[in-house]
Write a protein that holds these residues in place. Sequence first.
Motif, mmCIF file in Angstrom:
data_model
loop_
_atom_site.group_PDB
_atom_site.id
_atom_site.type_symbol
_atom_site.label_atom_id
_atom_site.label_comp_id
_atom_site.label_asym_id
_atom_site.label_seq_id
_atom_site.Cartn_x
_atom_site.Cartn_y
_atom_site.Cartn_z
ATOM 1 N N ASN A 191 -23.126 -122.041 97.748
ATOM 2 C CA ASN A 191 -23.373 -120.878 98.603
ATOM 3 C C ASN A 191 -22.442 -119.743 98.200
ATOM 4 O O ASN A 191 -21.305 -119.982 97.774
ATOM 5 N N SER A 192 -22.919 -118.481 98.316
ATOM 6 C CA SER A 192 -22.090 -117.319 97.994
ATOM 7 C C SER A 192 -22.322 -116.264 99.066
ATOM 8 O O SER A 192 -23.474 -115.868 99.308
ATOM 9 N N VAL A 193 -21.207 -115.796 99.679
ATOM 10 C CA VAL A 193 -21.319 -114.766 100.719
ATOM 11 C C VAL A 193 -20.181 -113.775 100.564
ATOM 12 O O VAL A 193 -19.135 -114.080 99.973
ATOM 13 N N ILE A 194 -20.398 -112.578 101.138
ATOM 14 C CA ILE A 194 -19.353 -111.556 101.188
ATOM 15 C C ILE A 194 -18.672 -111.646 102.543
ATOM 16 O O ILE A 194 -19.325 -111.692 103.582
ATOM 17 N N ILE A 195 -17.354 -111.662 102.537
ATOM 18 C CA ILE A 195 -16.573 -111.717 103.768
ATOM 19 C C ILE A 195 -15.693 -110.476 103.839
ATOM 20 O O ILE A 195 -15.019 -110.131 102.864
ATOM 21 N N GLN A 196 -15.724 -109.867 105.002
ATOM 22 C CA GLN A 196 -14.878 -108.704 105.213
ATOM 23 C C GLN A 196 -13.574 -109.147 105.855
ATOM 24 O O GLN A 196 -13.562 -109.719 106.937
ATOM 25 N N GLU A 197 -12.445 -108.937 105.157
ATOM 26 C CA GLU A 197 -11.136 -109.249 105.715
ATOM 27 C C GLU A 197 -10.215 -108.048 105.527
ATOM 28 O O GLU A 197 -10.013 -107.595 104.395
ATOM 29 N N HIS A 198 -9.712 -107.569 106.660
ATOM 30 C CA HIS A 198 -8.802 -106.410 106.640
ATOM 31 C C HIS A 198 -9.431 -105.230 105.908
ATOM 32 O O HIS A 198 -8.777 -104.507 105.149
ATOM 33 N N GLY A 199 -10.750 -105.092 106.131
ATOM 34 C CA GLY A 199 -11.441 -103.973 105.535
ATOM 35 C C GLY A 199 -11.755 -104.131 104.066
ATOM 36 O O GLY A 199 -12.226 -103.195 103.424
ATOM 37 N N ILE A 200 -11.503 -105.334 103.499
ATOM 38 C CA ILE A 200 -11.768 -105.567 102.074
ATOM 39 C C ILE A 200 -12.879 -106.602 101.944
ATOM 40 O O ILE A 200 -12.829 -107.661 102.590
ATOM 41 N N ALA A 201 -13.876 -106.294 101.129
ATOM 42 C CA ALA A 201 -14.989 -107.226 100.913
ATOM 43 C C ALA A 201 -14.602 -108.225 99.836
ATOM 44 O O ALA A 201 -14.301 -107.826 98.695
ATOM 45 N N THR A 202 -14.584 -109.482 100.206
ATOM 46 C CA THR A 202 -14.252 -110.527 99.222
ATOM 47 C C THR A 202 -15.404 -111.517 99.122
ATOM 48 O O THR A 202 -16.153 -111.726 100.068
ATOM 49 N N TRP B 153 -9.702 -112.995 79.081
ATOM 50 C CA TRP B 153 -11.094 -112.856 79.563
ATOM 51 C C TRP B 153 -11.178 -113.131 81.061
ATOM 52 O O TRP B 153 -11.807 -112.394 81.815
ATOM 53 N N TRP B 154 -10.515 -114.217 81.483
ATOM 54 C CA TRP B 154 -10.533 -114.570 82.910
ATOM 55 C C TRP B 154 -9.886 -113.453 83.735
ATOM 56 O O TRP B 154 -10.401 -113.052 84.786
ATOM 57 N N SER B 155 -8.774 -112.908 83.244
ATOM 58 C CA SER B 155 -8.091 -111.838 83.974
ATOM 59 C C SER B 155 -8.949 -110.576 84.027
ATOM 60 O O SER B 155 -9.031 -109.900 85.068
ATOM 61 N N ALA B 156 -9.611 -110.256 82.919
ATOM 62 C CA ALA B 156 -10.439 -109.049 82.878
ATOM 63 C C ALA B 156 -11.616 -109.156 83.842
ATOM 64 O O ALA B 156 -11.944 -108.204 84.558
ATOM 65 N N THR B 157 -12.242 -110.324 83.865
ATOM 66 C CA THR B 157 -13.396 -110.482 84.768
ATOM 67 C C THR B 157 -12.961 -110.422 86.228
ATOM 68 O O THR B 157 -13.732 -109.999 87.089
ATOM 69 N N LEU B 158 -11.727 -110.861 86.482
ATOM 70 C CA LEU B 158 -11.238 -110.778 87.868
ATOM 71 C C LEU B 158 -11.068 -109.320 88.292
ATOM 72 O O LEU B 158 -11.336 -108.951 89.451
ATOM 73 N N ILE B 159 -10.622 -108.491 87.344
ATOM 74 C CA ILE B 159 -10.492 -107.057 87.664
ATOM 75 C C ILE B 159 -11.852 -106.475 88.038
ATOM 76 O O ILE B 159 -12.009 -105.782 89.057
ATOM 77 N N PHE B 160 -12.871 -106.773 87.222
ATOM 78 C CA PHE B 160 -14.215 -106.242 87.513
ATOM 79 C C PHE B 160 -14.773 -106.830 88.795
ATOM 80 O O PHE B 160 -15.486 -106.178 89.542
ATOM 81 N N ARG B 161 -14.439 -108.078 89.062
ATOM 82 C CA ARG B 161 -14.941 -108.715 90.287
ATOM 83 C C ARG B 161 -14.353 -108.043 91.524
ATOM 84 O O ARG B 161 -15.064 -107.789 92.512
ATOM 85 N N ILE B 162 -13.061 -107.740 91.465
ATOM 86 C CA ILE B 162 -12.425 -107.096 92.626
ATOM 87 C C ILE B 162 -13.018 -105.710 92.854
ATOM 88 O O ILE B 162 -13.242 -105.279 94.002
ATOM 89 N N ASP B 163 -13.307 -104.998 91.782
ATOM 90 C CA ASP B 163 -13.846 -103.642 91.901
ATOM 91 C C ASP B 163 -15.324 -103.624 92.265
ATOM 92 O O ASP B 163 -15.837 -102.598 92.734
ATOM 93 N N ALA B 164 -16.032 -104.753 92.070
ATOM 94 C CA ALA B 164 -17.470 -104.773 92.372
ATOM 95 C C ALA B 164 -17.700 -104.643 93.877
ATOM 96 O O ALA B 164 -16.930 -105.188 94.677
#
Length: 549
Positions: free
Chosen positions: A118-129, A38-49
């Motif tokens: 706090n939650s923010v989006i950070i752009q690193e090397h063109g990837i939003a994390t 479950w943890w691994s699956a949610t990480l996949i969806f999180r990366i693709d979000a």
Amino acid sequence: MVLVATIAVGVTGGLLAWKERPEPGADPLILLLAGQCWWSATLIFRIDAATLSSKVFWVDVSWIGVAIIPIAWLLFSLEYAGYTEYTARKHILLYSIVPAITVFLGLTSHSHQLLYTNSVIIQEHGIATLNRTPGVWFWIIAGYTYLLGLLGALPLLKLVTSQVDPFRGQSLALLLGLLAPWVTNVLFLMGSLPSAGVDPTPIAFAVSGLAYLGALTRFQLFGANPTPIRHARNSLFQQMQQGALVLDTHDHIVDMNDQATTALQTRPNEALGRPLEQISPDLSALGSATQAGQTIYRPNGVSQSYDVSESLVTDIHDRTIGRVITLHDVSNLLRDQQRLEVLHRVFRHNIRTNVQVILGNAAYLATHNSESKAATLQEHAVEINELGEKVRSVIDIFEQSREERDTLSLNSILDECLDSTSEAYPEVTFEYASGQADFAVDCLFDVVCLNIIQNAAQHNTSPDPVVSIEVERDGEYVQVTVQDNGPGIDSNELALVEHGSETPLKHGSGFGLALVVWGTDIAGGTVDIESSETTGTTVILRIPILSSK
């Protein structure tokens, strides 16, 4: 791809574990692998979000799997290693409190800042994390997870040095499965991994999954597991026929089974943790005698006797860390030995003496016509005949001791004994109030009471002989007191009653009292005799009441 492979390995391990149900540990392992997947699956969806809200959503729902893993790991370890007493429902509920709160806080994180501030989006090397700042509860669940992980690892560490090869392989594989995500997560929390804000712990689950698969297939995780070891040892200790107590090097009782509790006439909560000398000074006083071999322990106030032996307990460094004292009930063996000694004495002395007298008088009668010698010969022949009758009664009692016996009315026993004895000894006055409350007792007391009343009448040389009988209830026993005003009993005759055995210098002259003592003992009663030349003899029987009528 790594995460997909992690999920595939986890699912494979879960299916293999499912086939092993209901083996101890199978269900928690399935739950553990499900949490990892479950943890691994949610990480996949999180990366693709792509948006902040969607990334936050997948992180929040990932807590369902994250919270399950530590509980499942602990339960699996406890069941696998045989500590199932800690996997009862109440324990599971207790372990689940913090994870349940965590899941709730994860699903409602938008309304508070307990898990993340706090939650923010950070752009690193063109990837939003996604970058989230941990809140107070994040560190609570992190610490709790590591605590359960450590507790679950402890039983496995003991098996690393097991003499059973599969157990060593299984435990090492399982510990590897724990350490891989554990180390990865620690390094991530310390900021030592270049993961661009993404927790790579699910990736380490690939190693965990392979380790669990190895334990399942290579080391036969559920084909041979150590679960029964602890229970078998406890069961053997508790169910062994002998009493056993474990002492530490300071002679404190640290464990004891039910048989030892009975032998020492104590209770575990009274004895455990206390010196043996305080609980049983007699057993403690045996001391070095047990080290030299064996000896006999006789607790005060009971008729039981125990053969005592001792064995030292050593650790892997051959250091003595305690000793085990075992108590083997030899009461029946000693009783049989005492009975044989009495039988041997009577046959060796009484019969030989009577036969010699008969032979001597018979030889005299062959040449002399003597009425007195004929009377003596007859008297000794009668004694042998009476002795034979006593022996037959003794043998009957011994045979009945091995059978299920009937019960008799105590009133009926006493009435019949008085009828037959008063007929044989009409000069004796019998005082007995018949018709009292009646009790059912062991049928062996028929012989016992008859011998007591007959002896009181037969050996009473008082000019006005009286035998009185009283019956009184004493709890679960009925006490029968037979008192006479005769000359009392010689102290040698009482050796068997007072000491339970005879000696070459102190013994009885016949079987009468031996029959009373043995019959009473076999029927579960006790007999006490008080005798005086001036006041006569008082015999007190304590008879178990089998039912009231």
